[in-house]
Design a protein around this motif. Sequence first.
Motif, PDB file in Angstrom:
ATOM      1  N   ASN A   1      35.953  85.084  -9.129  1.00 30.56           N
ATOM      2  CA  ASN A   1      35.869  83.660  -8.813  1.00 30.56           C
ATOM      3  C   ASN A   1      34.552  83.072  -9.312  1.00 30.56           C
ATOM      4  N   LEU A   2      33.475  83.827  -9.184  1.00 33.67           N
ATOM      5  CA  LEU A   2      32.168  83.365  -9.646  1.00 33.67           C
ATOM      6  C   LEU A   2      32.178  83.144 -11.156  1.00 33.67           C
ATOM      7  N   ILE A   3      32.753  84.097 -11.884  1.00 38.15           N
ATOM      8  CA  ILE A   3      32.839  83.966 -13.342  1.00 38.15           C
ATOM      9  C   ILE A   3      33.682  82.750 -13.710  1.00 38.15           C
ATOM     10  N   MET A   4      34.780  82.554 -12.999  1.00 34.16           N
ATOM     11  CA  MET A   4      35.675  81.429 -13.270  1.00 34.16           C
ATOM     12  C   MET A   4      34.945  80.104 -13.048  1.00 34.16           C
ATOM     13  N   ILE A   5      34.227  79.985 -11.911  1.00 29.33           N
ATOM     14  CA  ILE A   5      33.515  78.739 -11.602  1.00 29.33           C
ATOM     15  C   ILE A   5      32.434  78.473 -12.642  1.00 29.33           C
ATOM     16  N   LEU A   6      31.674  79.508 -12.997  1.00 28.89           N
ATOM     17  CA  LEU A   6      30.608  79.338 -13.992  1.00 28.89           C
ATOM     18  C   LEU A   6      31.170  78.898 -15.335  1.00 28.89           C
ATOM     19  N   SER A   7      32.288  79.488 -15.741  1.00 28.90           N
ATOM     20  CA  SER A   7      32.856  79.134 -17.036  1.00 28.90           C
ATOM     21  C   SER A   7      33.418  77.714 -17.022  1.00 28.90           C
ATOM     22  N   ILE A   8      33.983  77.287 -15.892  1.00 25.66           N
ATOM     23  CA  ILE A   8      34.490  75.915 -15.799  1.00 25.66           C
ATOM     24  C   ILE A   8      33.336  74.921 -15.904  1.00 25.66           C
ATOM     25  N   VAL A   9      32.217  75.242 -15.224  1.00 24.40           N
ATOM     26  CA  VAL A   9      31.033  74.380 -15.312  1.00 24.40           C
ATOM     27  C   VAL A   9      30.515  74.337 -16.746  1.00 24.40           C
ATOM     28  N   ALA A  10      30.497  75.508 -17.408  1.00 20.31           N
ATOM     29  CA  ALA A  10      30.018  75.566 -18.790  1.00 20.31           C
ATOM     30  C   ALA A  10      30.911  74.729 -19.705  1.00 20.31           C
ATOM     31  N   ILE A  11      32.224  74.810 -19.514  1.00 15.13           N
ATOM     32  CA  ILE A  11      33.141  74.027 -20.343  1.00 15.13           C
ATOM     33  C   ILE A  11      32.949  72.536 -20.081  1.00 15.13           C
ATOM     34  N   GLY A  12      32.717  72.169 -18.836  1.00 19.81           N
ATOM     35  CA  GLY A  12      32.475  70.759 -18.509  1.00 19.81           C
ATOM     36  C   GLY A  12      31.232  70.221 -19.194  1.00 19.81           C
ATOM     37  N   THR A  13      30.135  70.962 -19.117  1.00 17.09           N
ATOM     38  CA  THR A  13      28.898  70.502 -19.754  1.00 17.09           C
ATOM     39  C   THR A  13      29.062  70.473 -21.269  1.00 17.09           C
ATOM     40  N   PHE A  14      29.769  71.458 -21.815  1.00 15.03           N
ATOM     41  CA  PHE A  14      30.018  71.497 -23.255  1.00 15.03           C
ATOM     42  C   PHE A  14      30.838  70.296 -23.694  1.00 15.03           C
ATOM     43  N   THR A  15      31.820  69.902 -22.864  1.00 15.17           N
ATOM     44  CA  THR A  15      32.641  68.735 -23.174  1.00 15.17           C
ATOM     45  C   THR A  15      31.794  67.471 -23.213  1.00 15.17           C
ATOM     46  N   VAL A  16      30.921  67.322 -22.218  1.00 24.43           N
ATOM     47  CA  VAL A  16      30.040  66.145 -22.184  1.00 24.43           C
ATOM     48  C   VAL A  16      29.128  66.140 -23.400  1.00 24.43           C
ATOM     49  N   PHE A  17      28.593  67.309 -23.747  1.00 23.51           N
ATOM     50  CA  PHE A  17      27.703  67.425 -24.902  1.00 23.51           C
ATOM     51  C   PHE A  17      28.435  67.045 -26.183  1.00 23.51           C
ATOM     52  N   LEU A  18      29.665  67.543 -26.335  1.00 23.29           N
ATOM     53  CA  LEU A  18      30.457  67.212 -27.529  1.00 23.29           C
ATOM     54  C   LEU A  18      30.777  65.721 -27.571  1.00 23.29           C
ATOM     55  N   ASN A  19      31.043  65.142 -26.407  1.00 20.58           N
ATOM     56  CA  ASN A  19      31.354  63.717 -26.353  1.00 20.58           C
ATOM     57  C   ASN A  19      30.212  62.880 -26.919  1.00 20.58           C
ATOM     58  N   GLN A  20      28.990  63.301 -26.655  1.00 20.23           N
ATOM     59  CA  GLN A  20      27.849  62.543 -27.141  1.00 20.23           C
ATOM     60  C   GLN A  20      27.594  62.809 -28.615  1.00 20.23           C
TER      61      GLN A  20
END
Length: 53
Positions: free
Chosen positions: A3-22
């Motif tokens: 669960n910890l790995i899953m949560i961390l990866s979801i957070v990483a994908i979210g930040t990566f998405t925001v970064f790509l958006n910019q």
Amino acid sequence: MNNLIMILSIVAIGTFTVFLNQKVKNKGRMSMILAIIFVLYISTFLIIGMFKG
């Protein structure tokens, strides 16, 4: 632990998405990149699950 790995990866994908958006001006290319990342992400979890099983 999983669960910890899953949560961390979801957070990483979210930040990566925001970064790509910019960074990326072309939205079509961005959605294609995100789709590729998503497929790789799911396949990684499937491979890990096969090795554990």
